[in-house]
Design an enzyme around this catalytic site. Structure first.
Site, PDB file in Angstrom:
ATOM      1  N   LYS A 101      26.183  56.063  51.811  1.00 47.27           N
ATOM      2  CA  LYS A 101      27.141  57.102  51.388  1.00 47.27           C
ATOM      3  C   LYS A 101      28.059  56.578  50.278  1.00 47.27           C
ATOM      4  O   LYS A 101      28.241  57.217  49.250  1.00 47.27           O
ATOM      5  CB  LYS A 101      27.996  57.575  52.579  1.00 47.27           C
ATOM      6  CG  LYS A 101      27.178  58.123  53.740  1.00 47.27           C
ATOM      7  CD  LYS A 101      28.058  58.598  54.894  1.00 47.27           C
ATOM      8  CE  LYS A 101      28.880  57.511  55.570  1.00 47.27           C
ATOM      9  NZ  LYS A 101      28.070  56.498  56.272  1.00 47.27           N
ATOM     10  N   ARG A 156      33.335  64.027  60.515  1.00 44.09           N
ATOM     11  CA  ARG A 156      32.544  63.199  61.430  1.00 44.09           C
ATOM     12  C   ARG A 156      32.469  63.800  62.826  1.00 44.09           C
ATOM     13  O   ARG A 156      31.828  63.218  63.693  1.00 44.09           O
ATOM     14  CB  ARG A 156      33.228  61.843  61.555  1.00 44.09           C
ATOM     15  CG  ARG A 156      32.568  60.748  60.757  1.00 44.09           C
ATOM     16  CD  ARG A 156      33.475  59.547  60.883  1.00 44.09           C
ATOM     17  NE  ARG A 156      32.771  58.313  60.855  1.00 44.09           N
ATOM     18  CZ  ARG A 156      32.646  57.571  59.763  1.00 44.09           C
ATOM     19  NH1 ARG A 156      33.121  57.977  58.617  1.00 44.09           N
ATOM     20  NH2 ARG A 156      32.032  56.420  59.853  1.00 44.09           N
ATOM     21  N   ARG A 181      25.949  43.469  53.695  1.00 44.76           N
ATOM     22  CA  ARG A 181      26.903  44.074  52.761  1.00 44.76           C
ATOM     23  C   ARG A 181      28.069  43.126  52.473  1.00 44.76           C
ATOM     24  O   ARG A 181      28.581  42.449  53.357  1.00 44.76           O
ATOM     25  CB  ARG A 181      27.456  45.378  53.339  1.00 44.76           C
ATOM     26  CG  ARG A 181      28.599  45.943  52.483  1.00 44.76           C
ATOM     27  CD  ARG A 181      28.941  47.362  52.825  1.00 44.76           C
ATOM     28  NE  ARG A 181      29.335  47.535  54.209  1.00 44.76           N
ATOM     29  CZ  ARG A 181      29.528  48.723  54.769  1.00 44.76           C
ATOM     30  NH1 ARG A 181      29.347  49.816  54.064  1.00 44.76           N
ATOM     31  NH2 ARG A 181      29.880  48.801  56.026  1.00 44.76           N
TER      32      ARG A 181
HETATM   33  P1  AP5 Z   1      33.294  54.244  56.972  1.00 44.16           P
HETATM   34  O1  AP5 Z   1      33.918  53.321  56.014  1.00 44.16           O
HETATM   35  O2  AP5 Z   1      33.067  55.640  56.581  1.00 44.16           O
HETATM   36  O3  AP5 Z   1      31.972  53.565  57.492  1.00 44.16           O
HETATM   37  P2  AP5 Z   1      30.541  54.141  57.932  1.00 44.16           P
HETATM   38  O4  AP5 Z   1      30.389  55.613  58.055  1.00 44.16           O
HETATM   39  O5  AP5 Z   1      30.195  53.369  59.133  1.00 44.16           O
HETATM   40  O6  AP5 Z   1      29.640  53.902  56.728  1.00 44.16           O
HETATM   41  P3  AP5 Z   1      29.577  52.615  55.838  1.00 44.16           P
HETATM   42  O7  AP5 Z   1      30.683  52.616  54.862  1.00 44.16           O
HETATM   43  O8  AP5 Z   1      29.431  51.418  56.726  1.00 44.16           O
HETATM   44  O9  AP5 Z   1      28.161  52.825  55.145  1.00 44.16           O
HETATM   45  P4  AP5 Z   1      27.761  53.638  53.833  1.00 44.16           P
HETATM   46  O10 AP5 Z   1      26.912  54.777  54.246  1.00 44.16           O
HETATM   47  O11 AP5 Z   1      28.938  53.922  52.970  1.00 44.16           O
HETATM   48  O12 AP5 Z   1      26.810  52.570  53.158  1.00 44.16           O
HETATM   49  P5  AP5 Z   1      26.999  51.698  51.793  1.00 44.16           P
HETATM   50  O13 AP5 Z   1      26.816  52.590  50.621  1.00 44.16           O
HETATM   51  O14 AP5 Z   1      28.194  50.843  51.872  1.00 44.16           O
HETATM   52  O15 AP5 Z   1      34.175  54.269  58.318  1.00 44.16           O
HETATM   53  C1  AP5 Z   1      34.626  53.067  58.899  1.00 44.16           C
HETATM   54  C2  AP5 Z   1      35.461  53.390  60.144  1.00 44.16           C
HETATM   55  O16 AP5 Z   1      36.616  54.152  59.759  1.00 44.16           O
HETATM   56  C3  AP5 Z   1      34.765  54.262  61.191  1.00 44.16           C
HETATM   57  O17 AP5 Z   1      34.005  53.473  62.094  1.00 44.16           O
HETATM   58  C4  AP5 Z   1      35.965  54.921  61.869  1.00 44.16           C
HETATM   59  O18 AP5 Z   1      36.595  54.031  62.766  1.00 44.16           O
HETATM   60  C5  AP5 Z   1      36.912  55.164  60.716  1.00 44.16           C
HETATM   61  N1  AP5 Z   1      36.693  56.474  60.079  1.00 44.16           N
HETATM   62  C6  AP5 Z   1      36.285  56.708  58.795  1.00 44.16           C
HETATM   63  N2  AP5 Z   1      36.173  58.024  58.566  1.00 44.16           N
HETATM   64  C7  AP5 Z   1      36.531  58.638  59.727  1.00 44.16           C
HETATM   65  C8  AP5 Z   1      36.573  59.999  60.123  1.00 44.16           C
HETATM   66  N3  AP5 Z   1      36.251  60.995  59.282  1.00 44.16           N
HETATM   67  N4  AP5 Z   1      36.966  60.262  61.398  1.00 44.16           N
HETATM   68  C9  AP5 Z   1      37.317  59.286  62.260  1.00 44.16           C
HETATM   69  N5  AP5 Z   1      37.264  57.979  61.946  1.00 44.16           N
HETATM   70  C10 AP5 Z   1      36.862  57.657  60.687  1.00 44.16           C
HETATM   71  O19 AP5 Z   1      25.689  50.791  51.910  1.00 44.16           O
HETATM   72  C11 AP5 Z   1      25.595  49.776  52.883  1.00 44.16           C
HETATM   73  C12 AP5 Z   1      24.900  48.553  52.266  1.00 44.16           C
HETATM   74  O20 AP5 Z   1      23.557  48.867  51.960  1.00 44.16           O
HETATM   75  C13 AP5 Z   1      25.540  48.041  50.976  1.00 44.16           C
HETATM   76  O21 AP5 Z   1      25.500  46.645  50.957  1.00 44.16           O
HETATM   77  C14 AP5 Z   1      24.642  48.633  49.876  1.00 44.16           C
HETATM   78  O22 AP5 Z   1      24.590  47.781  48.744  1.00 44.16           O
HETATM   79  C15 AP5 Z   1      23.292  48.697  50.567  1.00 44.16           C
HETATM   80  N6  AP5 Z   1      22.502  49.859  50.160  1.00 44.16           N
HETATM   81  C16 AP5 Z   1      22.938  51.111  49.884  1.00 44.16           C
HETATM   82  N7  AP5 Z   1      21.906  51.927  49.554  1.00 44.16           N
HETATM   83  C17 AP5 Z   1      20.785  51.160  49.637  1.00 44.16           C
HETATM   84  C18 AP5 Z   1      19.393  51.427  49.405  1.00 44.16           C
HETATM   85  N8  AP5 Z   1      18.956  52.639  49.039  1.00 44.16           N
HETATM   86  N9  AP5 Z   1      18.510  50.400  49.585  1.00 44.16           N
HETATM   87  C19 AP5 Z   1      18.953  49.166  49.976  1.00 44.16           C
HETATM   88  N10 AP5 Z   1      20.244  48.846  50.189  1.00 44.16           N
HETATM   89  C20 AP5 Z   1      21.158  49.844  50.028  1.00 44.16           C
HETATM   90 MG    MG Z   2      31.025  53.621  53.142  1.00 42.19          MG
END
Ligand code: AP5
Ligand code: MG
Ligand code: ZN
Length: 215
Positions: free
Chosen positions: A13, A88, A127
């Site tokens: 995302k 969410r 990451r």
């Molecule tokens: P949040 O920061 O939103 O974390 P998440 O949803 O768990 O998602 P991530 O940020 O971990 O993953 P992403 O999908 O953004 O992936 P990324 O692009 O970084 O939330 C964190 C916490 O905050 C929650 O647990 C909660 O406690 C709280 N919170 C947040 N919003 C909330 C809400 N609305 N309500 C309640 N609580 C909330 O990619 C991941 C990795 O993979 C990177 O290293 C990237 O380089 C790699 N990557 C990306 N795409 C690819 C691909 N196509 N191929 C290979 N590698 C890839």
């Molecule tokens: Mg994220």
């Protein structure tokens, strides 16, 4: 363009939101990033949110809805926005509907990124993000400089506190229980578009851009 990016932890995302932000000149609204900033600033809200985040649980709906409500009222959202990690829960989605109605706005599209669980764990454990400019990396799929620093600014790279395997498992479970129902919620409204998030980053971006042409 008013978009929601939906998908489990590590689906990409944040990565895709950054690309869309550049492409359409609209802001990325990441509740995760905003909450982490509040934690860093040690605001009362941040200190409370940290407990939920460290456990891999969700921060209470009213807190997150309040943050997004304020953010959507800023001028830079008039031409569009990318919601990353919000809503969410069904309650958050209902609240978003009300906020957008108050602002006389409509969503164009909800993009759901689908990625296998094993790939998600590999993405999250690999990451890294820059402590200075915030740019994200992956040790294998988007590697930093050879000396382990940020390619953009030379800053030190950090791992997120919640990217430990046990917390990752909790986050995945919370996603399946509380957030996955939003796929049906938006499918019923005719807004859901599913993208194969297992492709490489550029191919995922191309898939998103192609489907946005029809939104
Ligand atoms: P949040 O920061 O939103 O974390 P998440 O949803 O768990 O998602 P991530 O940020 O971990 O993953 P992403 O999908 O953004 O992936 P990324 O692009 O970084 O939330 C964190 C916490 O905050 C929650 O647990 C909660 O406690 C709280 N919170 C947040 N919003 C909330 C809400 N609305 N309500 C309640 N609580 C909330 O990619 C991941 C990795 O993979 C990177 O290293 C990237 O380089 C790699 N990557 C990306 N795409 C690819 C691909 N196509 N191929 C290979 N590698 C890839
Ligand atoms: Mg994220
Ligand atoms: Zn940097």
């Amino acid at each position: 363009m008013k978009i929601i990016l939906l998908g489990p932890p590590g689906a990409g995302k944040g990565t895709q939101a950054a690309m869309l932000m550049d492409k359409f000149s609209i802001p990325q609204i990441s509740t995760g990033d905003m909450l982490r900033a509040a934690v860093r600033n040690q605001s009362p809200m941040g200190t409370k949110a940290k407990e939920f985040m460290d456990a891999g649980g969700l921060v209470p709906d009213e807190v997150v809805v309040g943050i997004v409500r304020e953010r959507l009222q800023l001028d830079d959202c008039h031409n569009g926005f990318i919601l990353d990690g919000f809503p969410r829960t069904v309650a958050q989605a209902d609240a978003l509907k009300e906020v957008l109605a108050e602002l006389d706005q409509n969503l164009d599209c909800v993009v759901s990124l689908e990625v296998d669980t094993e790939a998600l764990v590999e993405r999250l454990t690999g990451r890294r993000s820059c402590s200075s400019c915030g740019r994200g990396f992956h040790v294998k799929y988007d590697p930093p400089a050879a000396d382990g620093t940020c390619l953009a600014c030379g800053g030190t790279l950090l791992q997120r506190d919640d990217d430990q395997e046990e917390t990752i498992r909790n986050r995945m479970q919370v996603y399946h229980e509380q957030t996955a129902p939003l796929e049906d919620y938006y499918r019923e409204q005719g807004l859901l578009q599913v993208v194969n998030g297992m492709q490489d980053m550029k191919a995922v971006q191309q898939s998103i851009l192609t489907l946005l042409q029809g939104c």
